[in-house]
Design an enzyme around this catalytic site. Structure first.
Site, PDB file in Angstrom:
ATOM      1  N   LYS A 205     -15.730 -10.080   7.768  1.00 42.53           N
ATOM      2  CA  LYS A 205     -14.668 -10.903   7.171  1.00 42.53           C
ATOM      3  C   LYS A 205     -15.220 -12.232   6.655  1.00 42.53           C
ATOM      4  O   LYS A 205     -14.645 -12.846   5.763  1.00 42.53           O
ATOM      5  CB  LYS A 205     -13.548 -11.160   8.182  1.00 42.53           C
ATOM      6  CG  LYS A 205     -12.790  -9.910   8.603  1.00 42.53           C
ATOM      7  CD  LYS A 205     -11.626  -9.620   7.687  1.00 42.53           C
ATOM      8  CE  LYS A 205     -10.922  -8.336   8.068  1.00 42.53           C
ATOM      9  NZ  LYS A 205     -10.149  -7.762   6.961  1.00 42.53           N
TER      10      LYS A 205
ATOM     11  N   SER B 297      -7.255   1.514  -2.223  1.00 45.90           N
ATOM     12  CA  SER B 297      -6.035   0.769  -2.499  1.00 45.90           C
ATOM     13  C   SER B 297      -6.457  -0.569  -3.099  1.00 45.90           C
ATOM     14  O   SER B 297      -7.469  -1.148  -2.693  1.00 45.90           O
ATOM     15  CB  SER B 297      -5.296   0.528  -1.177  1.00 45.90           C
ATOM     16  OG  SER B 297      -4.440  -0.567  -1.316  1.00 45.90           O
TER      17      SER B 297
ATOM     18  N   GLU C 196       2.044   1.797  -3.412  1.00 43.22           N
ATOM     19  CA  GLU C 196       0.933   2.332  -4.216  1.00 43.22           C
ATOM     20  C   GLU C 196       0.789   3.842  -3.965  1.00 43.22           C
ATOM     21  O   GLU C 196       0.651   4.630  -4.903  1.00 43.22           O
ATOM     22  CB  GLU C 196      -0.332   1.604  -3.761  1.00 43.22           C
ATOM     23  CG  GLU C 196      -1.456   1.577  -4.747  1.00 43.22           C
ATOM     24  CD  GLU C 196      -2.638   0.756  -4.202  1.00 43.22           C
ATOM     25  OE1 GLU C 196      -2.532   0.087  -3.145  1.00 43.22           O
ATOM     26  OE2 GLU C 196      -3.692   0.800  -4.852  1.00 43.22           O
TER      27      GLU C 196
ATOM     28  N   CYS D   8     -10.799  -2.199  14.576  1.00 43.00           N
ATOM     29  CA  CYS D   8     -11.065  -3.633  14.788  1.00 43.00           C
ATOM     30  C   CYS D   8     -11.162  -4.029  16.247  1.00 43.00           C
ATOM     31  O   CYS D   8     -11.795  -5.034  16.567  1.00 43.00           O
ATOM     32  CB  CYS D   8      -9.974  -4.461  14.143  1.00 43.00           C
ATOM     33  SG  CYS D   8      -9.962  -4.301  12.379  1.00 43.00           S
TER      34      CYS D   8
ATOM     35  N   GLU E 265     -13.736 -12.921  -5.995  1.00 38.07           N
ATOM     36  CA  GLU E 265     -12.484 -12.339  -6.517  1.00 38.07           C
ATOM     37  C   GLU E 265     -11.324 -12.501  -5.531  1.00 38.07           C
ATOM     38  O   GLU E 265     -10.168 -12.298  -5.906  1.00 38.07           O
ATOM     39  CB  GLU E 265     -12.671 -10.860  -6.896  1.00 38.07           C
ATOM     40  CG  GLU E 265     -12.966  -9.908  -5.750  1.00 38.07           C
ATOM     41  CD  GLU E 265     -14.442  -9.820  -5.383  1.00 38.07           C
ATOM     42  OE1 GLU E 265     -15.213 -10.731  -5.741  1.00 38.07           O
ATOM     43  OE2 GLU E 265     -14.817  -8.848  -4.713  1.00 38.07           O
TER      44      GLU E 265
ATOM     45  N   CYS F 190      -8.676  -2.425   4.003  1.00 38.25           N
ATOM     46  CA  CYS F 190      -8.639  -3.659   4.809  1.00 38.25           C
ATOM     47  C   CYS F 190      -9.939  -3.982   5.506  1.00 38.25           C
ATOM     48  O   CYS F 190     -10.105  -5.088   5.991  1.00 38.25           O
ATOM     49  CB  CYS F 190      -7.491  -3.666   5.814  1.00 38.25           C
ATOM     50  SG  CYS F 190      -6.822  -2.118   6.264  1.00 38.25           S
TER      51      CYS F 190
ATOM     52  N   GLU G 193       0.834  -1.200   0.000  1.00 31.65           N
ATOM     53  CA  GLU G 193       0.000   0.000   0.000  1.00 31.65           C
ATOM     54  C   GLU G 193       0.873   1.255   0.000  1.00 31.65           C
ATOM     55  O   GLU G 193       0.562   2.248  -0.655  1.00 31.65           O
ATOM     56  CB  GLU G 193      -0.904  -0.022   1.231  1.00 31.65           C
ATOM     57  CG  GLU G 193      -2.185   0.752   1.087  1.00 31.65           C
ATOM     58  CD  GLU G 193      -3.175   0.339   2.166  1.00 31.65           C
ATOM     59  OE1 GLU G 193      -4.044  -0.489   1.868  1.00 31.65           O
ATOM     60  OE2 GLU G 193      -3.073   0.829   3.309  1.00 31.65           O
TER      61      GLU G 193
ATOM     62  N   GLU H 285     -16.412 -11.279   3.369  1.00 34.99           N
ATOM     63  CA  GLU H 285     -15.247 -10.974   2.521  1.00 34.99           C
ATOM     64  C   GLU H 285     -14.618 -12.268   1.984  1.00 34.99           C
ATOM     65  O   GLU H 285     -14.322 -12.384   0.794  1.00 34.99           O
ATOM     66  CB  GLU H 285     -14.211 -10.195   3.346  1.00 34.99           C
ATOM     67  CG  GLU H 285     -12.967  -9.786   2.561  1.00 34.99           C
ATOM     68  CD  GLU H 285     -11.879  -9.204   3.467  1.00 34.99           C
ATOM     69  OE1 GLU H 285     -11.665  -9.728   4.582  1.00 34.99           O
ATOM     70  OE2 GLU H 285     -11.236  -8.222   3.056  1.00 34.99           O
TER      71      GLU H 285
HETATM   72 FE1  HC1 Z   1      -8.505  -5.955  11.377  1.00 35.85          FE
HETATM   73 FE2  HC1 Z   1      -6.854  -6.146   9.489  1.00 35.85          FE
HETATM   74  S1  HC1 Z   1      -6.632  -4.763  11.260  1.00 35.85           S
HETATM   75  S2  HC1 Z   1      -8.993  -5.449   9.224  1.00 35.85           S
HETATM   76  O1  HC1 Z   1      -9.236  -4.457  11.763  1.00 35.85           O
HETATM   77  O2  HC1 Z   1      -6.217  -4.880   8.257  1.00 35.85           O
HETATM   78  O3  HC1 Z   1     -10.807  -7.734  11.295  1.00 35.85           O
HETATM   79  O4  HC1 Z   1      -7.693  -6.854  14.028  1.00 35.85           O
HETATM   80  O5  HC1 Z   1      -7.264  -8.566  10.876  1.00 35.85           O
HETATM   81  O6  HC1 Z   1      -7.259  -8.355   7.448  1.00 35.85           O
HETATM   82  O7  HC1 Z   1      -4.068  -7.139  10.023  1.00 35.85           O
HETATM   83  C1  HC1 Z   1      -9.976  -7.049  11.458  1.00 35.85           C
HETATM   84  C2  HC1 Z   1      -8.061  -6.507  13.102  1.00 35.85           C
HETATM   85  C3  HC1 Z   1      -7.466  -7.454  10.715  1.00 35.85           C
HETATM   86  C4  HC1 Z   1      -7.045  -7.510   8.186  1.00 35.85           C
HETATM   87  C5  HC1 Z   1      -5.109  -6.809   9.778  1.00 35.85           C
END
Ligand code: HC1
Length: 572
Positions: free
Chosen positions: A357, A318, A281, A501, A365, A298, A278, A360
């Site tokens: 998640k 990103s 980028e 998070c 993809e 994220c 990132e 996700e």
């Molecule tokens: Fe997260 Fe991440 S910080 S998004 O908040 O970018 O869920 O903890 O795992 O993937 O590393 C969540 C936390 C986590 C991702 C990372």
């Protein structure tokens, strides 16, 4: 201040407080049910009724402001009887499958029934019967357990500004749900799970995927590995009665190895990799006049919010996959090759503080060579359930380190778990690249803390970098609207959950009696920053595991191979 009396106790309290707050300051407990400080203060459930001398009727203390001379009774017989009848009426239309309810022993209704000494329900009568809404990959809604407190509605509408659930109908038919009785899977729900975090009962819960993991662990053909997100380690202890903000990294790793995972990895390692990709980028877009700001990608709840509500910003996102998806992709490519394991036999479990998640991981993809990057996502709560089911004495476990060959993360990786952490981690690396020298002072305190929107401008190598951080989708909306009105930034971090998070929708649930008065976000974030300060390496670009990965496999950040495996695209 004003002078009031509560239960005969003379008190001098600040003007503007509610009776509930004033009583709390005097250590007088008034029961509540729908109340959740700053989120749901609507006086709907009538559990916090008190008697006020001279008033016509009993009043809801959570919304009634103190004033000079008020004489309040919190335990008079009329108050006690009214609370009891109200609770019995709620219970009469509540599906009482407490033995098998996911919230058993962590249910505010159950606790209240116990507190008010309700041993039988006098009003057995007609009950509503609703179909279960379990079509979403992340969230299950069970109206049969809903007590119409509206905390989820306030969270979804006012805090997150997603607004996909609301109250409908009247009287006995009152319900909470989506428009036209649609499923959460059919409306623009972001799967953030904040509704679950505030639900006092079992009406909202995550889709439980623990059986899939037990099954994989029992399959000797599979190489089952697990990774844990940065924020899980500072919250999982709460599931075992440990204080909020206890760091449990070593115990968590021990427990997961005891469950039978072949390897226990740290998502933080991939967070370091994310910073490399990132950061590159961002530097490329700054140098080549690309689309700015770069916005972090994220948080899958944020991504879905952006796709539904702000498609004009999709090009700003990103292209990096989120860290745990990057890790999954790495495990099925780099690690598979290195360990000589057929990638189809590698089963990746991610333990995340997040319900989005789950959604996700199911996005088509997010795969490499035709294999899903991550096979199953469990929330922190589900992981704790598995640990309990296996009879592991979590609190007394010895500490254990993450496994090689991908074990090893930096402080920059761990701070991803708190709002502002991705930004700070990126600045630690970008600063050194632009300045061409190492920095000693790497703590960017301007982007720390629980405020919903934070800004900072830093100058490196003569280049000004304007940064903004938002957590909570309502704050994201405000920030994006300001950008639409001309506000300019170079790098923006957005996390769907308020506080990042650490306060994800998959984290341990604390009741309103705790959550209303203790800032979970701040306590858990404190533990995250402690972990960062204690790590020997605190900058992603100094992580030897990542350096080796580039040397052996990706060549350099942003390479063709890195793009194939570690990056993705978005949907309008
Ligand atoms: Fe997260 Fe991440 S910080 S998004 O908040 O970018 O869920 O903890 O795992 O993937 O590393 C969540 C936390 C986590 C991702 C990372």
């Amino acid at each position: 201040t004003v002078n009031i009396t509560i239960d005969g106790k003379k008190l001098q309290v600040e003007q503007g407080l509610t009776i509930l707050e004033a009583a709390r300051q005097a250590n007088i407990k008034i029961p509540t049910l729908c109340f959740l400080k700053d989120i749901n203060e609507i006086g709907a459930c009538r559990m916090c009724l008190v008697e006020i001398k001279g008033a016509r009727a009993l009043q809801a203390s959570c919304v009634y402001p103190v004033s000079e001379g008020l004489e309040i009774y919190t335990q008079s017989s009329s108050v006690r009887e009214a609370r009891k009848v109200t609770l019995e009426l709620i219970l009469s239309n509540h599906e009482k499958k407490c033995l098998t309810c996911v919230r058993s022993r962590n249910c505010e209704l159950q606790a209240l029934a116990d507190e008010l000494n309700i041993k039988e329900i006098r009003f057995e009568g007609e009950t509503n019967k609703y179909k279960l809404d379990d079509f979403s990959p992340s969230i299950v809604r069970d109206q049969n357990k809903c007590i119409l407190c509206r905390r989820c509605v306030s969270m979804c509408k006012n805090v997150q500004t997603v607004n996909v659930i609301s109250a409908a109908e009247r009287g006995f038919k009152s319900t909470v749900g989506c428009a036209f009785d649609l499923s959460l899977a059919e409306v623009p729900c972001t799967n953030c799970g904040q509704c679950i975090s505030v639900c006092p009962v079992g009406a909202l819960r995550e889709k439980d995927d623990t059986d899939k993991v037990w099954e994989a662990l029992g399959n000797s053909e599979l190489h089952v590995v697990v990774q844990t997100a940065p924020a899980v380690r500072v919250a999982i202890g709460e599931e075992f009665g440990m204080p909020i903000g206890t760091r449990c990294t070593g115990k968590m790793v021990s427990a997961l190895s005891q469950l039978g995972f072949a390897k226990v990895f740290d998502t933080d390692t991939a967070a370091d990799l994310t910073i490399m990709e990132e950061g590159t980028e961002l530097l490329n877009r700054i140098k080549n006049g690309g689309k700015l700001p770069v916005i972090t990608s994220c948080s899958p709840g944020w991504i879905k919010f952006c796709e539904h509500n702000y498609p004009e910003f999709l090009d700003n996102l990103s292209s990096c996959k989120s860290p745990h998806e990057m890790f999954g992709a790495l495990l099925k490519t780099y690690y598979a090759e290195k360990m000589e394991i057929d990638p189809a036999k590698i089963f990746v479990v991610s333990i995340m503080p997040c319900t989005a998640k789950k959604y996700e991981a199911a996005r088509p993809e997010l795969s490499a060579n035709g294999l899903a990057d991550v096979d199953v996502v469990l929330t922190t709560r589900e992981a704790a359930r598995m640990i309990k089911e296996a009879g592991i004495d979590f609190v007394n476990l010895e500490d254990k380190q993450f496994d090689d060959p991908m074990g090893g993360a930096t402080g920059a990786g761990v701070i991803f778990g708190a709002t502002g952490g991705v930004m700070e981690a990126a600045l630690r690396t970008v600063a050194e690249i632009l300045e061409g020298k190492a920095f000693d002072n790497i703590e960017y305190t301007a982007v720390r803390g629980i405020e919903g929107i934070k800004e900072a401008t830093v100058v490196f190598g003569g280049k000004k970098v304007r940064a903004a951080v938002a957590s909570g989708l309502g704050n994201a909306r405000k920030l994006l609207d300001s950008m639409k009105n001309g506000e300019r930034y170079d790098f923006v971090e957005i996390m769907a959950c308020p506080g990042g998070c650490v306060n994800g929708g998959g984290q341990p649930i604390q009741p309103s009696s705790v959550r209303s008065w203790t800032d979970l976000r701040a306590e858990r974030a404190k533990a995250i920053y402690e972990e960062d300060a204690n790590l020997p390496i605190r900058k992603s670009h100094e992580n030897p595991v990542i350096k080796k990965m580039y040397d052996e496999y990706f060549e350099k950040p942003g390479s063709h191979k890195a793009h194939e495996i570690l990056h993705t695209h978005y949907i309008v």
